[in-house]
Every structure is written in structure tokens, then in C-alpha cells.
Design a protein around this motif. Structure first.
Motif, PDB file in Angstrom:
ATOM      1  N   VAL A 140     -39.251  40.208  -6.868  1.00  0.00           N
ATOM      2  CA  VAL A 140     -39.865  41.574  -7.387  1.00  0.00           C
ATOM      3  C   VAL A 140     -41.604  41.576  -6.944  1.00  0.00           C
ATOM      4  O   VAL A 140     -42.135  40.542  -7.069  1.00  0.00           O
ATOM      5  N   ARG A 141     -41.663  42.841  -6.503  1.00  0.00           N
ATOM      6  CA  ARG A 141     -43.081  43.154  -5.860  1.00  0.00           C
ATOM      7  C   ARG A 141     -43.518  44.122  -6.724  1.00  0.00           C
ATOM      8  O   ARG A 141     -43.130  45.263  -6.528  1.00  0.00           O
ATOM      9  N   ILE A 142     -44.725  43.902  -7.339  1.00  0.00           N
ATOM     10  CA  ILE A 142     -45.149  45.007  -8.153  1.00  0.00           C
ATOM     11  C   ILE A 142     -46.727  45.228  -8.022  1.00  0.00           C
ATOM     12  O   ILE A 142     -47.431  44.216  -7.594  1.00  0.00           O
ATOM     13  N   PRO A 143     -47.040  46.441  -8.004  1.00  0.00           N
ATOM     14  CA  PRO A 143     -48.498  46.577  -7.843  1.00  0.00           C
ATOM     15  C   PRO A 143     -49.321  46.044  -9.109  1.00  0.00           C
ATOM     16  O   PRO A 143     -48.805  45.771 -10.250  1.00  0.00           O
ATOM     17  N   VAL A 144     -50.767  46.036  -8.852  1.00  0.00           N
ATOM     18  CA  VAL A 144     -51.662  45.291 -10.053  1.00  0.00           C
ATOM     19  C   VAL A 144     -51.767  45.950 -10.989  1.00  0.00           C
ATOM     20  O   VAL A 144     -51.671  45.128 -12.343  1.00  0.00           O
ATOM     21  N   GLY A 145     -51.697  47.155 -11.249  1.00  0.00           N
ATOM     22  CA  GLY A 145     -51.484  47.779 -12.581  1.00  0.00           C
ATOM     23  C   GLY A 145     -50.153  47.582 -13.461  1.00  0.00           C
ATOM     24  O   GLY A 145     -50.526  47.327 -14.616  1.00  0.00           O
ATOM     25  N   THR A 146     -49.158  47.572 -12.773  1.00  0.00           N
ATOM     26  CA  THR A 146     -47.838  47.347 -13.394  1.00  0.00           C
ATOM     27  C   THR A 146     -47.878  45.944 -13.739  1.00  0.00           C
ATOM     28  O   THR A 146     -47.364  45.407 -14.811  1.00  0.00           O
ATOM     29  N   ALA A 147     -48.537  45.133 -12.979  1.00  0.00           N
ATOM     30  CA  ALA A 147     -48.606  43.410 -13.391  1.00  0.00           C
ATOM     31  C   ALA A 147     -49.422  43.405 -14.489  1.00  0.00           C
ATOM     32  O   ALA A 147     -48.963  42.403 -15.296  1.00  0.00           O
ATOM     33  N   ARG A 148     -50.491  43.917 -14.824  1.00  0.00           N
ATOM     34  CA  ARG A 148     -51.173  44.063 -15.759  1.00  0.00           C
ATOM     35  C   ARG A 148     -50.515  44.170 -17.160  1.00  0.00           C
ATOM     36  O   ARG A 148     -50.493  43.627 -18.324  1.00  0.00           O
ATOM     37  N   ALA A 149     -49.822  45.345 -17.096  1.00  0.00           N
ATOM     38  CA  ALA A 149     -49.069  45.889 -17.981  1.00  0.00           C
ATOM     39  C   ALA A 149     -47.790  44.846 -18.391  1.00  0.00           C
ATOM     40  O   ALA A 149     -47.711  44.807 -19.547  1.00  0.00           O
ATOM     41  N   PHE A 150     -47.230  44.450 -17.206  1.00  0.00           N
ATOM     42  CA  PHE A 150     -46.222  43.409 -17.308  1.00  0.00           C
ATOM     43  C   PHE A 150     -46.499  42.209 -18.267  1.00  0.00           C
ATOM     44  O   PHE A 150     -45.988  41.718 -19.320  1.00  0.00           O
ATOM     45  N   ALA A 151     -47.988  41.701 -18.001  1.00  0.00           N
ATOM     46  CA  ALA A 151     -48.369  40.370 -18.622  1.00  0.00           C
ATOM     47  C   ALA A 151     -48.566  40.852 -19.989  1.00  0.00           C
ATOM     48  O   ALA A 151     -48.291  40.120 -20.913  1.00  0.00           O
ATOM     49  N   LYS A 152     -49.140  41.963 -20.468  1.00  0.00           N
ATOM     50  CA  LYS A 152     -49.572  42.362 -21.782  1.00  0.00           C
ATOM     51  C   LYS A 152     -48.216  42.604 -22.425  1.00  0.00           C
ATOM     52  O   LYS A 152     -48.113  41.986 -23.586  1.00  0.00           O
ATOM     53  N   ARG A 153     -47.184  43.183 -22.278  1.00  0.00           N
ATOM     54  CA  ARG A 153     -46.154  43.168 -22.871  1.00  0.00           C
ATOM     55  C   ARG A 153     -45.267  42.000 -23.181  1.00  0.00           C
ATOM     56  O   ARG A 153     -44.804  41.634 -24.123  1.00  0.00           O
ATOM     57  N   THR A 154     -45.434  41.211 -22.106  1.00  0.00           N
ATOM     58  CA  THR A 154     -44.869  39.696 -22.190  1.00  0.00           C
ATOM     59  C   THR A 154     -45.485  38.900 -23.290  1.00  0.00           C
ATOM     60  O   THR A 154     -44.626  38.307 -24.085  1.00  0.00           O
ATOM     61  N   ARG A 155     -46.752  39.116 -23.213  1.00  0.00           N
ATOM     62  CA  ARG A 155     -47.431  38.293 -24.455  1.00  0.00           C
ATOM     63  C   ARG A 155     -47.092  38.862 -25.864  1.00  0.00           C
ATOM     64  O   ARG A 155     -46.925  38.192 -26.670  1.00  0.00           O
ATOM     65  N   GLU A 156     -46.891  40.262 -26.005  1.00  0.00           N
ATOM     66  CA  GLU A 156     -46.471  40.882 -27.104  1.00  0.00           C
ATOM     67  C   GLU A 156     -45.000  40.305 -27.612  1.00  0.00           C
ATOM     68  O   GLU A 156     -45.053  40.052 -28.668  1.00  0.00           O
ATOM     69  N   VAL A 157     -44.352  40.474 -26.447  1.00  0.00           N
ATOM     70  CA  VAL A 157     -42.700  40.022 -26.651  1.00  0.00           C
ATOM     71  C   VAL A 157     -42.756  38.557 -27.282  1.00  0.00           C
ATOM     72  O   VAL A 157     -42.474  38.255 -28.211  1.00  0.00           O
ATOM     73  N   ILE A 158     -43.458  37.602 -26.735  1.00  0.00           N
ATOM     74  CA  ILE A 158     -43.756  36.534 -26.993  1.00  0.00           C
ATOM     75  C   ILE A 158     -44.048  36.064 -28.647  1.00  0.00           C
ATOM     76  O   ILE A 158     -43.853  35.490 -29.561  1.00  0.00           O
ATOM     77  N   GLU A 159     -45.273  36.812 -28.896  1.00  0.00           N
ATOM     78  CA  GLU A 159     -45.939  36.681 -30.192  1.00  0.00           C
ATOM     79  C   GLU A 159     -45.127  37.335 -31.293  1.00  0.00           C
ATOM     80  O   GLU A 159     -45.424  37.261 -32.592  1.00  0.00           O
ATOM     81  N   SER A 160     -44.035  38.328 -31.008  1.00  0.00           N
ATOM     82  CA  SER A 160     -43.362  38.771 -31.934  1.00  0.00           C
ATOM     83  C   SER A 160     -42.385  37.845 -32.363  1.00  0.00           C
ATOM     84  O   SER A 160     -41.417  38.122 -33.146  1.00  0.00           O
ATOM     85  N   GLY A 161     -42.115  36.840 -32.226  1.00  0.00           N
ATOM     86  CA  GLY A 161     -41.416  35.840 -32.479  1.00  0.00           C
ATOM     87  C   GLY A 161     -41.690  34.908 -33.832  1.00  0.00           C
ATOM     88  O   GLY A 161     -42.389  35.559 -34.636  1.00  0.00           O
ATOM     89  N   ARG A 162     -41.053  33.938 -34.384  1.00  0.00           N
ATOM     90  CA  ARG A 162     -41.377  33.068 -35.379  1.00  0.00           C
ATOM     91  C   ARG A 162     -42.879  32.995 -35.412  1.00  0.00           C
ATOM     92  O   ARG A 162     -43.606  32.550 -34.469  1.00  0.00           O
ATOM     93  N   PRO A 163     -43.647  32.826 -36.644  1.00  0.00           N
ATOM     94  CA  PRO A 163     -44.995  32.444 -36.577  1.00  0.00           C
ATOM     95  C   PRO A 163     -45.126  30.848 -36.199  1.00  0.00           C
ATOM     96  O   PRO A 163     -44.233  30.160 -36.720  1.00  0.00           O
ATOM     97  N   VAL A 164     -46.134  30.475 -35.955  1.00  0.00           N
ATOM     98  CA  VAL A 164     -46.501  29.288 -35.427  1.00  0.00           C
ATOM     99  C   VAL A 164     -47.281  28.500 -36.672  1.00  0.00           C
ATOM    100  O   VAL A 164     -48.181  28.991 -37.018  1.00  0.00           O
ATOM    101  N   CYS A 165     -46.969  27.343 -37.132  1.00  0.00           N
ATOM    102  CA  CYS A 165     -47.821  26.599 -38.062  1.00  0.00           C
ATOM    103  C   CYS A 165     -49.277  26.326 -37.597  1.00  0.00           C
ATOM    104  O   CYS A 165     -49.169  25.765 -36.212  1.00  0.00           O
ATOM    105  N   SER A 166     -50.218  26.643 -38.149  1.00  0.00           N
ATOM    106  CA  SER A 166     -51.581  26.245 -37.482  1.00  0.00           C
ATOM    107  C   SER A 166     -51.964  24.691 -37.556  1.00  0.00           C
ATOM    108  O   SER A 166     -52.665  24.244 -36.812  1.00  0.00           O
ATOM    109  N   LEU A 167     -51.309  24.108 -38.265  1.00  0.00           N
ATOM    110  CA  LEU A 167     -51.363  22.450 -38.170  1.00  0.00           C
ATOM    111  C   LEU A 167     -50.621  21.815 -37.192  1.00  0.00           C
ATOM    112  O   LEU A 167     -50.996  21.104 -36.381  1.00  0.00           O
TER     113      LEU A 167
END
Length: 187
Positions: A140-167
């Protein structure tokens, strides 16, 4: 025999999302151009590293004198995709190795995902590893703006999972029922 290349230059859509509930999710990398859709299963960790490395490349390019490729510092609002995966989600293959590159001639990030196979595992375990030609690859070849948006969405998807214990840094099915197993010496 050369690999089957699922190539997407300037795709209509390129996202990571999940199928299933937190704690039992399957991550998918999905590309679409017109009616062609390819979905590749991958691990949560692969998703996180991919987003991180894309951000690193973009930040490094943005810091070049004069920002010659017009790299945005943040994901452009109009490019952020919050829609679910295109249905039906049919796994083309499960990603093993992945590569990430930069094509300055088109100012695009290039992402490649290769399937994991039993032969790969055997080659890694062998005393004299051999280089194997993959049967297929998602490119897949994506332009830079799309790449920023892809990375942002990916982080949001990862963070929407189970919470992580801080300890102990392990995922918690339920914060109320979590029993933290800390290493010796920690309380």
C-alpha cells in the motif's frame, strides 16, 4: 514463482480496525480501491509498531529544512476515518513480516505486509536459515496526510481495548477483579 501482489497505490481507504470485543479482538489491516478490498490479520503489537514507525518517518521528514514534502504535524481532519471495516471482513492472510518505506518521487509512505507461514517458522528454527520468497504481499502506498490520519486512527483503535494496569502493565478484563502480580520487591 513471483509473489501475488495486492497493490494499492493511492487507495480509497486504508485503515486498521478490529473484529470482536476487547480481550478477544482480531486486528485487521484493510485496503480498498473501488470494489477491491483486501483484509490482512495482524497482531495488536504489529499495529502499534506500524503507527509508531509511520509517525517517526513523518516527523523526521517534517524536520527537514523547509519541510520539502509538506508533511502535516497533525492528521488533517478531513482524512480521519472513523468508519468500521468494510464488510464482509475476509482474511487474505495473517501478517508476519512487515516493511515500511518512503518513496520521495511520489511523497508516499510504502507499507508491505507478508504472510506468516509454517515454512517461515521452520526457516527461523533451522541452523542454516534460507531466504524464502513469499507467496503473496499486500503493498500500500499512501500520501503523507493519509499516513498521519492512519497512524492517529490506529492509536485510537489500540487504546479502545482493555485498560492496562499502571503497575504491572498487563491488560485488565475488569479493574475491580484485577489481581496485580508484581515482581519480587514491589508492593
Amino acid at each position: 514463482m513471483p509473489p501475488l501482489v495486492h497493490g494499492f497505490d493511492w487507495p480509497d481507504r486504508f485503515v486498521i480496525d478490529t473484529v470482536g470485543e476487547p480481550g478477544d479482538r482480531t486486528f485487521f489491516l484493510q485496503a480498498r480501491s473501488g470494489a477491491e478490498v483486501v483484509s490482512v490479520a495482524l497482531e495488536k503489537e504489529q499495529s502499534a509498531v506500524l503507527a509508531e514507525k509511520i509517525e517517526e518517518i513523518l516527523d523526521q521528514l517534517m524536520s527537514e529544512d523547509g519541510n520539502p514534502f509538506s508533511i502535516p504535524a497533525l492528521a488533517p481532519d478531513g482524512l480521519i476515518d472513523h468508519d468500521p471495516l468494510d464488510e464482509p471482513v475476509l482474511e487474505q492472510f495473517r501478517a508476519g513480516a512487515m516493511s515500511l518505506g518512503w518513496d520521495p518521487s511520489t511523497a508516499q509512505i510504502v507499507i508491505e505486509a507478508y504472510p506468516v507461514s509454517d515454512a517461515d517458522v521452520e526457516a527461523l528454527e533451522a541452523s542454516d536459515p534460507v531466504e524464502l520468497e513469499p507467496e503473496e504481499v499486500l503493498q500500500v502506498r499512501i500520501p503523507v496526510g493519509t499516513a498521519r490520519a492512519f497512524a492517529k486512527r490506529t492509536r485510537e483503535v489500540i487504546e479502545s481495548g482493555r485498560p492496562v494496569c499502571s503497575l504491572c502493565r498487563l491488560p485488565m478484563d475488569s479493574p475491580e477483579d484485577h489481581v496485580c502480580t508484581l515482581p519480587d520487591g514491589f508492593q
